[in-house]
Write a protein that holds these residues in place. Structure first.
Motif, PDB file in Angstrom:
ATOM      1  N   THR A   1       9.727  -2.836  11.222  1.00  0.00           N
ATOM      2  CA  THR A   1       8.866  -2.162  12.592  1.00  0.00           C
ATOM      3  C   THR A   1       7.383  -2.875  12.118  1.00  0.00           C
ATOM      4  O   THR A   1       7.453  -2.988  11.437  1.00  0.00           O
TER       5      THR A   1
ATOM      6  N   ASP B   1      10.479  -7.563  13.270  1.00  0.00           N
ATOM      7  CA  ASP B   1      11.033  -6.181  13.563  1.00  0.00           C
ATOM      8  C   ASP B   1      12.162  -6.063  14.690  1.00  0.00           C
ATOM      9  O   ASP B   1      12.717  -6.970  15.433  1.00  0.00           O
TER      10      ASP B   1
ATOM     11  N   TYR C   1       7.143  -6.979   4.602  1.00  0.00           N
ATOM     12  CA  TYR C   1       7.314  -5.353   4.930  1.00  0.00           C
ATOM     13  C   TYR C   1       7.177  -4.258   3.554  1.00  0.00           C
ATOM     14  O   TYR C   1       8.129  -4.548   2.757  1.00  0.00           O
TER      15      TYR C   1
ATOM     16  N   VAL D   1       7.510  -1.346   6.881  1.00  0.00           N
ATOM     17  CA  VAL D   1       6.226  -1.091   8.420  1.00  0.00           C
ATOM     18  C   VAL D   1       5.672  -2.964   8.073  1.00  0.00           C
ATOM     19  O   VAL D   1       5.610  -3.061   6.845  1.00  0.00           O
ATOM     20  N   TRP D   2       5.529  -3.766   8.976  1.00  0.00           N
ATOM     21  CA  TRP D   2       5.441  -5.112   8.671  1.00  0.00           C
ATOM     22  C   TRP D   2       3.372  -5.324   7.875  1.00  0.00           C
ATOM     23  O   TRP D   2       2.790  -4.406   8.485  1.00  0.00           O
TER      24      TRP D   2
END
Length: 86
Positions: free
Chosen positions: A27, A33, A68, A80-81
């Motif tokens: 995400t 994502d 990530y 999370v990126w």
């Protein structure tokens, strides 16, 4: 539509999650994502580190990587990126 697992081919009939495997959702606004990354067999320490995943869709084009990792070091959280790397 089934969520695709990172590393599977777009035309793979089994590109979705498989029973008995552990995954983290990707995400945060990055190029991967919406995909899942297979983390089966990873330790909590490895999960906290996250991963640099090869992608052609990132800032650096083919061969570039998208970083990530879990927010706040939570090994159970979606990843999370964190940015792109060459």
């Amino acid at each position: 539509m089934t969520t695709r697992v990172y590393g599977t081919d777009h035309d793979d009939p089994e590109q979705g999650p498989q029973p008995g495997r552990a995954y983290r959702e990707l995400t945060g606004g990055g190029p991967l994502d919406g995909q899942l990354v297979d983390v089966t067999g990873c330790t909590d320490a490895e999960l906290v580190d996250g991963a640099y995943l090869i992608t052609e869709a990132g800032r650096y084009g083919p061969g570039g990587r998208a970083a990530y990792g879990p927010p706040d070091g939570d090994p159970a959280a979606p990843w999370v990126w964190e940015g792109d790397l060459p």
